[in-house]
Enzyme design. Structure first.
Site, PDB file in Angstrom:
ATOM      1  N   ALA A 170       0.312  -7.871 -19.285  1.00 30.11           N
ATOM      2  CA  ALA A 170      -0.521  -7.541 -18.119  1.00 30.11           C
ATOM      3  C   ALA A 170      -0.374  -8.656 -17.091  1.00 30.11           C
ATOM      4  CB  ALA A 170      -1.984  -7.402 -18.524  1.00 30.11           C
ATOM      5  N   LYS A 171      -0.797  -8.396 -15.905  1.00 33.38           N
ATOM      6  CA  LYS A 171      -0.846  -9.446 -14.874  1.00 33.38           C
ATOM      7  C   LYS A 171      -1.832  -9.011 -13.809  1.00 33.38           C
ATOM      8  CE  LYS A 171       1.739 -13.163 -14.058  1.00 33.38           C
ATOM      9  NZ  LYS A 171       2.314 -13.853 -15.192  1.00 33.38           N
ATOM     10  N   GLY A 172      -2.358  -9.980 -13.076  1.00 30.79           N
ATOM     11  CA  GLY A 172      -3.296  -9.620 -12.014  1.00 30.79           C
ATOM     12  C   GLY A 172      -3.385 -10.718 -10.990  1.00 30.79           C
TER      13      GLY A 172
ATOM     14  N   VAL B 147      -2.782  -5.145 -13.541  1.00 31.01           N
ATOM     15  CA  VAL B 147      -1.873  -4.124 -14.056  1.00 31.01           C
ATOM     16  C   VAL B 147      -1.637  -4.394 -15.536  1.00 31.01           C
ATOM     17  CG1 VAL B 147       0.469  -3.173 -13.952  1.00 31.01           C
ATOM     18  CG2 VAL B 147      -0.747  -3.678 -11.837  1.00 31.01           C
TER      19      VAL B 147
END
Ligand code: GLU
Length: 459
Positions: free
Chosen positions: A144-146, A99
């Site tokens: 962001a992160k995932g 994201v």
């Protein structure tokens, strides 16, 4: 044996997310699911926590309504389902996420976690926290992160390598050295970053292969990592605690502290704080809790936890359950595990003067209120644990300039940057007569508001 750092968690829920939005290396997928549709599995959604925090600050500072609309949503959300061949010859399907919340201040930046709890709602929240964190630290990155929804301890090292590489391939050029730069997070480490770099470099055109070492940070040193990155988050936590102690006219010598989570952040914070004379008296991780009023040797505990998979049954201390751990009287509590650990229910148990948030989102909005009412100080996550992404920025800069800084330089630059951010948050809290989390948000949102006003909205 697996190669993942067994970062600690205090809650593990098994759940499957059914979402599938994109099946491979397509370029830059657009937002697929609005945040309002995020699946709320139990209790409040994590994205609701971020929204509550955001709204509090936005109301206080009267954030521009158009900027508010933009920042209330994530920009891009990518969900990938991908197959990986297991050692037994069969295929297992995995769900991965990335994201991208906002890139107004620079390329998207944030970690990748491997954990059974990884789901879209959580990743959205963590991506937004990265936006605020980079803005508070004053570094030119967005958020962001995932991650992948899985328990890495169930897989062998070759399986983890294949899972990681296949995930990196599925992300394709939705990540990139000037576009979106992943880093380690819960249960991921330098080795995982090296596999992502290698996969990325192997799948771009040949003439681009040498120019993208900065596609990930938190790499092993030989593969282009920075010295000091491994300990950076814990080091940053300790630098902020030192500032707090100085402000209060207190000495860390002889102070007591407790740590939740004994992975990278918790174990580094414990070791570094002990070196300053503070005493570690209780630790809890996903396996259990241990307490010793005379002090626990953090190095010895780390050796034990590495061998036994956690701190449970550490022989040089008494066993404590979760409530006993949370009620331990101490000067400082460092939550360094998962989100939502300090809630309206658990906050009254705490018997400390300071909560220093090594984890992302460990305190929910109800707990914030309890802590405020009880006069417990709090160094918020988007300030307290920003040392990791700050040194990621240093690694990214070194890669771009083909430089190698020594540990003294990295530490000095981290210290300067995080203490500057700390003082800005402290002063903003006084100026606005508000809590530190809200003050940190106001600083972040002011930066973002300014850049939107300067650049305008396309077209
Ligand atoms: N995963 C870390 C965090 O939550 C570091 C992110 C990074 O270095 O990009 O801040």
């Amino acid at each position: 044996m697996t190669t993942a750092i067994h970062d600690t968690q205090t809650r593990i829920r098994e759940e499957r997310s059914g979402e599938s939005r994109n099946n491979g290396s397509q370029r830059r997928a657009a937002a697929a699911v609005p945040p309002s549709e995020s699946p709320v599995v139990e209790g409040k959604s994590l994205y609701q926590n971020v929204t509550t925090q955001f709204n509090r600050a936005a109301d206080l500072m009267r954030l521009d309504p158009d900027v508010r609309k933009i920042l209330a949503q994530t920009k891009n959300e990518l969900v990938v389902n991908f197959p990986v061949k297991m050692n037994n010859g069969h295929v297992e399907m995995f769900t991965g996420y990335r994201v991208q919340h906002n890139d107004a201040l620079g390329p998207f930046k944030g970690g990748l976690r491997f954990h059974p709890d990884v789901r879209l709602d959580e990743v959205r929240a963590l991506a937004a926290w990265m936006t605020w964190k980079c803005a508070v630290a004053g570094i030119p990155f967005g958020g962001a992160k995932g991650g992948i929804q899985m328990d890495p301890s169930r897989y062998s090292a070759p399986e983890l390598e294949r899972i990681t590489r296949r995930f990196a391939y599925a992300l394709g050029d939705n990540i990139g050295p000037e576009y979106d730069i992943p880093a380690p997070d819960v249960n991921t480490n330098a080795q995982i970053m090296a596999w992502i770099l290698d996969t990325y470099a192997s799948t771009v055109p040949p003439h681009e292969r040498q120019r993208n070492i900065h596609v990930v940070t938190g790499k092993p040193i030989e593969a282009g990592g920075s010295v000091g990155r491994d300990k950076a988050t814990g080091q940053g936590v300790v630098y902020t605690i030192q500032e707090w102690a100085t402000d209060k006219g207190l000495s860390l010598e002889g102070m007591t502290f407790i740590v939740q989570g004994y992975g990278n952040v918790g174990s580094w914070a414990a070791r570094l704080l002990t070196r300053l004379g503070a005493r570690l008296i209780a630790v809890e991780d996903v396996t259990g809790g241990v307490r010793h009023p005379e002090g626990i040797d953090p190095e010895d505990l780390l050796r034990y936890a590495r061998v036994h998979g956690g701190v449970f049954r550490y022989p040089r201390g008494e066993f404590v359950d979760h409530i006993m751990f949370m009620q331990t009287p101490a000067d400082i509590f460092i939550p360094a595990a998962m989100e939502n650990q300090i809630t309206g229910q658990t906050a009254p148990w705490l018997n400390v003067r300071l909560v220093a948030e090594g984890a992302n989102g460990p305190t929910d909005p109800d707990a914030d209120e309890v802590l405020r009412n009880r006069g417990i100080d709090l160094i918020p996550d988007i300030l307290c644990n920003s040392g990791g992404v700050i040194v990621s920025y240093f690694e990214w800069l070194q890669n771009k300039r083909s430089e190698f800084w020594d540990i003294e330089e990295v530490d000095a630059k981290l210290h300067k940057r995080i203490t500057t951010a700390y003082r800005k948050v402290r002063d903003k809290a006084v100026e606005l007569d508000t809590d530190w989390r809200t003050a940190a948000y106001v600083i972040a949102l002011t930066r973002l508001e300014t850049v939107y006003k300067e650049r305008g909205i396309f077209p």
